[in-house]
Write a protein that holds these residues in place. Sequence first.
Motif, PDB file in Angstrom:
ATOM      1  N   GLU B  85       0.844  -1.195   0.000  1.00 53.75           N
ATOM      2  CA  GLU B  85       0.000   0.000   0.000  1.00 53.75           C
ATOM      3  C   GLU B  85       0.878   1.244   0.000  1.00 53.75           C
ATOM      4  OE1 GLU B  85      -2.317  -0.027   3.548  1.00 53.75           O
ATOM      5  OE2 GLU B  85      -3.609  -1.623   2.811  1.00 53.75           O
ATOM      6  N   PRO B  86       0.446   2.301  -0.706  1.00 56.04           N
ATOM      7  CA  PRO B  86       1.220   3.540  -0.617  1.00 56.04           C
ATOM      8  C   PRO B  86       0.992   4.233   0.722  1.00 56.04           C
ATOM      9  CG  PRO B  86      -0.705   3.842  -2.014  1.00 56.04           C
ATOM     10  CD  PRO B  86      -0.677   2.391  -1.643  1.00 56.04           C
ATOM     11  N   ILE B  87       1.997   4.919   1.229  1.00 53.12           N
ATOM     12  CA  ILE B  87       1.837   5.731   2.438  1.00 53.12           C
ATOM     13  C   ILE B  87       2.157   7.183   2.102  1.00 53.12           C
ATOM     14  CG2 ILE B  87       2.267   3.948   4.180  1.00 53.12           C
ATOM     15  CD1 ILE B  87       5.197   4.856   4.209  1.00 53.12           C
ATOM     16  N   GLU B  88       1.646   8.072   2.937  1.00 50.70           N
ATOM     17  CA  GLU B  88       1.906   9.493   2.768  1.00 50.70           C
ATOM     18  C   GLU B  88       3.354   9.815   3.104  1.00 50.70           C
ATOM     19  OE1 GLU B  88      -0.169  12.214   1.799  1.00 50.70           O
ATOM     20  OE2 GLU B  88      -1.110  10.401   0.999  1.00 50.70           O
ATOM     21  N   PRO B  89       4.026  10.624   2.282  1.00 47.55           N
ATOM     22  CA  PRO B  89       5.348  11.114   2.697  1.00 47.55           C
ATOM     23  C   PRO B  89       5.236  11.832   4.043  1.00 47.55           C
ATOM     24  CG  PRO B  89       4.973  11.595   0.391  1.00 47.55           C
ATOM     25  CD  PRO B  89       3.684  11.041   0.928  1.00 47.55           C
TER      26      PRO B  89
END
Lengths: 185, 185
Positions: B85-89
């Motif tokens: 899953e992508p995460i927020e920078p």
Amino acid sequence: MALEHAILVSLLEKPGSGYELARRFDRSIGYFWAATHQQIYRVLKRMEGDGLIDVREVAQPDRPDKKEYSVAAPGRTALSRWLHEPIEPESVRHELAVKIRGAAFDDPVALIDEVERHRRAHADRLAHYLAGERRDFTGPEAPGTPDAGQELQHVVLRGGIAYERMTLAWLDDVIATLQRLGPER
Amino acid sequence: MALEHAILVSLLEKPGSGYELARRFDRSIGYFWAATHQQIYRVLKRMEGDGLIDVREVAQPDRPDKKEYSVAAPGRTALSRWLHEPIEPESVRHELAVKIRGAAFDDPVALIDEVERHRRAHADRLAHYLAGERRDFTGPEAPGTPDAGQELQHVVLRGGIAYERMTLAWLDDVIATLQRLGPER
DNA sequence: CTTGTCTATGCAACGAGTTGCATAGAAGGA
DNA sequence: TCCTTCTATGCAACTCGTTGCATAGACAAG
């Protein structure tokens, strides 16, 4: 309660409404202390109740009315007290670092896209900071009259720039490492 | 819920009790994701209830008994899902930066001691990281057999080292700026 | 005339994180 | 014997932060 202090600093720099503060927390001061509008409205209400800030209803002809907040005397005192108190050195929270260590138990190559996405986000931020620096801090330095506020905003911005540059170099290192691990398995 | 994932990674690296995890969060993985023992115990309990981890009571003759946790199959799956899953920078939270901007409305020189205290803390951390790097990552590199886990732990540590070096340089810049502002007023 | 965007403010529920406190066995020193 | 330190686990209360939702006026585009 550092949000309270960040708001005091921002309101001393310039009075404004909750909405305007939320804007500033999307830029400028928010680069070093993030906050959403809900948080800001809630804290503003509490600070008003505590007498740290004053409100003034401002009617706007072509927009919804707003409440303009400014720092009251007790707020200035509270900020000054906080400035003289020691704070704990930051404890970092780097979710991506957790992911990178986790990749050892999954597919390291699959993480490369994600890391590159972060790299782009940091490159954007750096460009944004550098644009801000050019815009705000390349005036003709009137010698002998450095504005303390400007100088301090600039040194904080330089910190942001250094942080983004360091992060970009590190993310390149991470990508190279992930690529090296790929073919090996 | 990144603490959950940090715990999964740590338990995959090596099973252990809540107490031992709290130790690791004081070193190693905790450099990039801090957590207190209370938080860890609470989350371990929840994760056990969710079937992500298994417990095993371990009787110890000369110490209080402990509960050793290890990752169960659903835990591995959950970690894998999160990794994809992508995460927020990260959004940074730098309290000291707020203080520095606040110093414009107080005495800039009074902040120097505090900044120097932070500088010392970061210098200590850097020394600690470098010692860890010498200890764990200067073995005779057996060519062709790089352990993925080791490589990834090393690149994360290099990130910590780069961060501390950058921070030290920036804090020197901050101190110089505060000193410059002092005599002017 | 409806839809979308921007300004402007707020509530409610939940989840995450902090702080203070409590218990208890074993070991070592004063 | 008492006091402290280390291992080991946990509860309770509170504050902070996030997410989702709601309202409402002004304006522009379709």
